[in-house]
Write a protein that holds these residues in place. Structure first.
Motif, PDB file in Angstrom:
ATOM      1  N   CYS A  93      61.111 -87.703  33.047  1.00 60.64           N
ATOM      2  CA  CYS A  93      60.898 -88.798  34.014  1.00 60.64           C
ATOM      3  C   CYS A  93      60.823 -88.252  35.430  1.00 60.64           C
ATOM      4  O   CYS A  93      59.948 -88.652  36.210  1.00 60.64           O
ATOM      5  CB  CYS A  93      62.020 -89.826  33.915  1.00 60.64           C
ATOM      6  SG  CYS A  93      62.042 -90.768  32.392  1.00 60.64           S
ATOM      7  N   ASP A  94      61.730 -87.340  35.750  1.00 62.12           N
ATOM      8  CA  ASP A  94      61.740 -86.749  37.088  1.00 62.12           C
ATOM      9  C   ASP A  94      60.454 -85.978  37.363  1.00 62.12           C
ATOM     10  O   ASP A  94      59.906 -86.039  38.469  1.00 62.12           O
ATOM     11  CB  ASP A  94      62.948 -85.823  37.260  1.00 62.12           C
ATOM     12  CG  ASP A  94      64.269 -86.572  37.351  1.00 62.12           C
ATOM     13  OD1 ASP A  94      64.252 -87.811  37.550  1.00 62.12           O
ATOM     14  OD2 ASP A  94      65.319 -85.911  37.218  1.00 62.12           O
ATOM     15  N   SER A  95      59.967 -85.245  36.369  1.00 55.26           N
ATOM     16  CA  SER A  95      58.724 -84.486  36.539  1.00 55.26           C
ATOM     17  C   SER A  95      57.542 -85.418  36.789  1.00 55.26           C
ATOM     18  O   SER A  95      56.723 -85.166  37.682  1.00 55.26           O
ATOM     19  CB  SER A  95      58.454 -83.627  35.300  1.00 55.26           C
ATOM     20  OG  SER A  95      59.436 -82.636  35.166  1.00 55.26           O
ATOM     21  N   PHE A  96      57.445 -86.477  36.003  1.00 58.12           N
ATOM     22  CA  PHE A  96      56.353 -87.433  36.212  1.00 58.12           C
ATOM     23  C   PHE A  96      56.505 -88.159  37.544  1.00 58.12           C
ATOM     24  O   PHE A  96      55.515 -88.407  38.237  1.00 58.12           O
ATOM     25  CB  PHE A  96      56.265 -88.430  35.049  1.00 58.12           C
ATOM     26  CG  PHE A  96      55.514 -87.887  33.877  1.00 58.12           C
ATOM     27  CD1 PHE A  96      54.125 -87.840  33.868  1.00 58.12           C
ATOM     28  CD2 PHE A  96      56.185 -87.427  32.754  1.00 58.12           C
ATOM     29  CE1 PHE A  96      53.421 -87.345  32.780  1.00 58.12           C
ATOM     30  CE2 PHE A  96      55.493 -86.920  31.669  1.00 58.12           C
ATOM     31  CZ  PHE A  96      54.106 -86.875  31.677  1.00 58.12           C
ATOM     32  N   ALA A  97      57.733 -88.480  37.932  1.00 61.10           N
ATOM     33  CA  ALA A  97      57.976 -89.137  39.213  1.00 61.10           C
ATOM     34  C   ALA A  97      57.550 -88.243  40.366  1.00 61.10           C
ATOM     35  O   ALA A  97      56.929 -88.701  41.341  1.00 61.10           O
ATOM     36  CB  ALA A  97      59.438 -89.535  39.356  1.00 61.10           C
ATOM     37  N   ALA A  98      57.842 -86.945  40.266  1.00 62.95           N
ATOM     38  CA  ALA A  98      57.446 -86.002  41.318  1.00 62.95           C
ATOM     39  C   ALA A  98      55.914 -85.931  41.420  1.00 62.95           C
ATOM     40  O   ALA A  98      55.361 -85.948  42.522  1.00 62.95           O
ATOM     41  CB  ALA A  98      58.031 -84.627  41.026  1.00 62.95           C
ATOM     42  N   ALA A  99      55.244 -85.873  40.268  1.00 62.12           N
ATOM     43  CA  ALA A  99      53.776 -85.831  40.282  1.00 62.12           C
ATOM     44  C   ALA A  99      53.206 -87.104  40.892  1.00 62.12           C
ATOM     45  O   ALA A  99      52.231 -87.057  41.671  1.00 62.12           O
ATOM     46  CB  ALA A  99      53.247 -85.642  38.861  1.00 62.12           C
ATOM     47  N   CYS A 100      53.808 -88.228  40.572  1.00 65.23           N
ATOM     48  CA  CYS A 100      53.338 -89.511  41.114  1.00 65.23           C
ATOM     49  C   CYS A 100      53.605 -89.602  42.616  1.00 65.23           C
ATOM     50  O   CYS A 100      52.771 -90.152  43.355  1.00 65.23           O
ATOM     51  CB  CYS A 100      54.014 -90.673  40.388  1.00 65.23           C
ATOM     52  SG  CYS A 100      53.444 -90.907  38.700  1.00 65.23           S
ATOM     53  N   SER A 101      54.721 -89.099  43.055  1.00 73.49           N
ATOM     54  CA  SER A 101      55.043 -89.139  44.491  1.00 73.49           C
ATOM     55  C   SER A 101      54.004 -88.359  45.296  1.00 73.49           C
ATOM     56  O   SER A 101      53.577 -88.817  46.349  1.00 73.49           O
ATOM     57  CB  SER A 101      56.436 -88.555  44.748  1.00 73.49           C
ATOM     58  OG  SER A 101      57.420 -89.394  44.208  1.00 73.49           O
ATOM     59  N   VAL A 102      53.621 -87.201  44.769  1.00 72.19           N
ATOM     60  CA  VAL A 102      52.601 -86.397  45.434  1.00 72.19           C
ATOM     61  C   VAL A 102      51.279 -87.160  45.480  1.00 72.19           C
ATOM     62  O   VAL A 102      50.607 -87.239  46.503  1.00 72.19           O
ATOM     63  CB  VAL A 102      52.427 -85.036  44.722  1.00 72.19           C
ATOM     64  CG1 VAL A 102      51.199 -84.302  45.223  1.00 72.19           C
ATOM     65  CG2 VAL A 102      53.674 -84.188  44.913  1.00 72.19           C
ATOM     66  N   ARG A 103      50.916 -87.783  44.353  1.00 75.93           N
ATOM     67  CA  ARG A 103      49.669 -88.540  44.267  1.00 75.93           C
ATOM     68  C   ARG A 103      49.707 -89.751  45.209  1.00 75.93           C
ATOM     69  O   ARG A 103      48.733 -90.043  45.900  1.00 75.93           O
ATOM     70  CB  ARG A 103      49.444 -89.000  42.823  1.00 75.93           C
ATOM     71  CG  ARG A 103      48.187 -89.821  42.633  1.00 75.93           C
ATOM     72  CD  ARG A 103      47.954 -90.131  41.172  1.00 75.93           C
ATOM     73  NE  ARG A 103      47.337 -89.046  40.463  1.00 75.93           N
ATOM     74  CZ  ARG A 103      46.042 -88.750  40.537  1.00 75.93           C
ATOM     75  NH1 ARG A 103      45.251 -89.465  41.285  1.00 75.93           N
ATOM     76  NH2 ARG A 103      45.552 -87.751  39.852  1.00 75.93           N
ATOM     77  N   LEU A 104      50.825 -90.447  45.256  1.00 79.04           N
ATOM     78  CA  LEU A 104      50.948 -91.639  46.094  1.00 79.04           C
ATOM     79  C   LEU A 104      50.888 -91.264  47.572  1.00 79.04           C
ATOM     80  O   LEU A 104      50.287 -91.971  48.373  1.00 79.04           O
ATOM     81  CB  LEU A 104      52.258 -92.365  45.775  1.00 79.04           C
ATOM     82  CG  LEU A 104      52.384 -93.811  46.209  1.00 79.04           C
ATOM     83  CD1 LEU A 104      51.285 -94.669  45.610  1.00 79.04           C
ATOM     84  CD2 LEU A 104      53.736 -94.368  45.815  1.00 79.04           C
TER      85      LEU A 104
END
Length: 106
Positions: A93-104
């Motif tokens: 979850c943390d890994s996907f959240a980090a990827a999404c934060s960068v994208r956002l």
């Protein structure tokens, strides 16, 4: 005894929903896409697909800020990866959240 969950079937259903959403994303309004994303999030939540829940929340935020068209395709790709991920733990979850934060933020 409780019902057993066919997690592979759930993942296949969600993958099909994401593919259908990807087809209509270039032509649909953000509010229409948000309803479908929320349905995907709810199914993922019920079935313990936690990274998909995380990504769905970020995708909803992206839609709320007006992302559409090709930008949504990228989000749906990340959501598909989260749904099909073998890992459903907090670190995933943390890994996907980090990827999404960068994208956002991008």
């Amino acid at each position: 005894m409780g019902q057993s969950i066919d997690i592979d079937g759930v993942k296949a259903d969600l993958a099909a929903r994401i593919a259908a959403l990807d087809v209509k994303a270039p032509y649909a309004r953000a509010c229409e896409l948000a309803l479908d994303v929320d349905a995907i999030r709810a199914i993922a939540h019920r079935n313990g697909l936690n990274p998909a829940v995380t990504v769905a929340h970020f995708l909803d935020s992206a839609l709320s800020r007006g992302e559409h068209g090709a930008l949504v395709h990228g989000w749906l790709s990340v959501l598909h990866d989260a749904v099909t991920s073998e890992r459903q733990d907090l670190a995933a979850c943390d890994s996907f959240a980090a990827a999404c934060s960068v994208r956002l933020a991008g």
